[in-house]
Scaffold this active site. Structure first.
Site, short mmCIF file in Angstrom:
data_model
loop_
_atom_site.label_atom_id
_atom_site.label_comp_id
_atom_site.label_asym_id
_atom_site.label_seq_id
_atom_site.Cartn_x
_atom_site.Cartn_y
_atom_site.Cartn_z
N LYS A 91 63.74 -53.57 -13.58
CA LYS A 91 65.13 -53.76 -12.65
C LYS A 91 65.47 -52.65 -12.47
CE LYS A 91 68.00 -57.14 -13.40
NZ LYS A 91 68.97 -57.97 -14.09
C1 E4P Z 1 71.09 -60.65 -13.28
O1 E4P Z 1 70.31 -60.36 -14.18
C2 E4P Z 1 72.34 -59.77 -13.25
O2 E4P Z 1 72.21 -58.67 -13.62
C3 E4P Z 1 73.62 -60.64 -13.94
O3 E4P Z 1 73.43 -62.00 -13.37
C4 E4P Z 1 75.04 -60.10 -13.10
O4 E4P Z 1 75.98 -60.85 -13.63
P1 E4P Z 1 77.47 -60.48 -13.27
O5 E4P Z 1 77.79 -60.26 -11.95
O6 E4P Z 1 78.30 -61.39 -13.85
O7 E4P Z 1 77.74 -58.96 -14.01
#
Ligand code: E4P
Length: 244
Positions: A91
């Site tokens: 990522k």
């Molecule tokens: C996906 O893996 C994202 O990192 C995650 O869903 C982000 O969620 P948030 O916006 O609640 O931090």
């Protein structure tokens, strides 16, 4: 549409994987920060072991924790060498400098999940740079258009023609990205994250997400229904009476 589980909590990952309805695990630095302090590599290794035990072909996204391009490249190499999971994606948050990193990693055969995307143009550029996945943040996209503390930044972007009002509606952004990817980058998949309730999951899927990654706290909302409880109870009671 596939479901992934969005957590670093080992117990929740195991609960989801062993029920067979998730096809992947997504993590991020903040999700890790919610877990007891420990060794990062060992924790990811335990996630990989759970995947091997229950869903060997499941996806695993592990986010880098730097904005420095050289450090991102180093972390990606380390993750790949350390975790050795065939369905591992790195990522990498979207950004101007990160686009070059995405190109380099994808050219070297890495699967890149370009994350933190909030706009159609971000996701399009990430796909064009070679990302295998683009993660769009449903809840935060909406926050950008509704939360008062972002009003000035939002209005400035709209005033200069960089964005329109609908760019702050995830129900517009996700279908728009899906349409552009289908026509130009069909090998790139949309992961929708930043899910804030059970209804967001289906809305994101109907909007065109290939994958929705769901915090485990919403799974009970997704599986439970009072009419199901009623009818199952009735069936069992009726059959029990018949057996008497
Ligand atoms: C996906 O893996 C994202 O990192 C995650 O869903 C982000 O969620 P948030 O916006 O609640 O931090």
């Amino acid at each position: 549409m596939k479901l992934f589980v969005d957590t670093a909590r080992l117990a929740d990952i195991e609960d989801a994987l062993k029920r067979g309805f998730v096809r992947g695990v997504t993590t991020n630095p903040s999700l890790f920060a919610k877990e007891p302090k420990g060794n990062f590599n060992e924790h990811i290794g335990k996630i990989v072991e759970l995947i091997k035990q229950y869903q060997p072909d499941a996806h695993l996204s592990v986010e880098v924790f730097s904005k420095d391009p050289q450090e991102i490249l180093r972390q990606a190499e380390t993750f790949q060498e350390t975790f050795k999971h065939p369905q591992l994606s790195i990522k990498v948050p979207i950004g101007w400098d990160e686009l070059e990193v995405i190109r380099k990693l994808s050219r070297k055969g890495f699967s890149v999940n370009c994350t933190c995307n909030m706009s159609v143009s971000q996701a399009l550029m990430a796909a064009a740079a070679g990302a295998s996945f683009v993660s769009l943040f449903w809840g935060r996209i909406s926050d950008g258009g509704t939360k008062k503390n972002f009003a000035q930044q939002k209005n400035e972007l709209i005033k200069k023609g960089a964005m329109k009002e609908e760019d702050f509606d995830p129900a517009y952004v996700v279908p728009a990205v899906r349409s552009l990817l289908d026509s130009s980058y069909p090998d790139t998949q949309i992961i929708v994250g930043s899910i804030r309730n059970g209804t967001d999951v289906i809305a994101a899927g109907l909007a065109g997400a290939h994958i929705v990654t769901v915090p485990p706290k919403f799974f009970p909302d997704m599986i439970l229904h009072f009419k199901t409880d009623e009818v199952v109870g009735q069936f069992l009671k009726d059959f029990e009476n018949w057996l008497k």
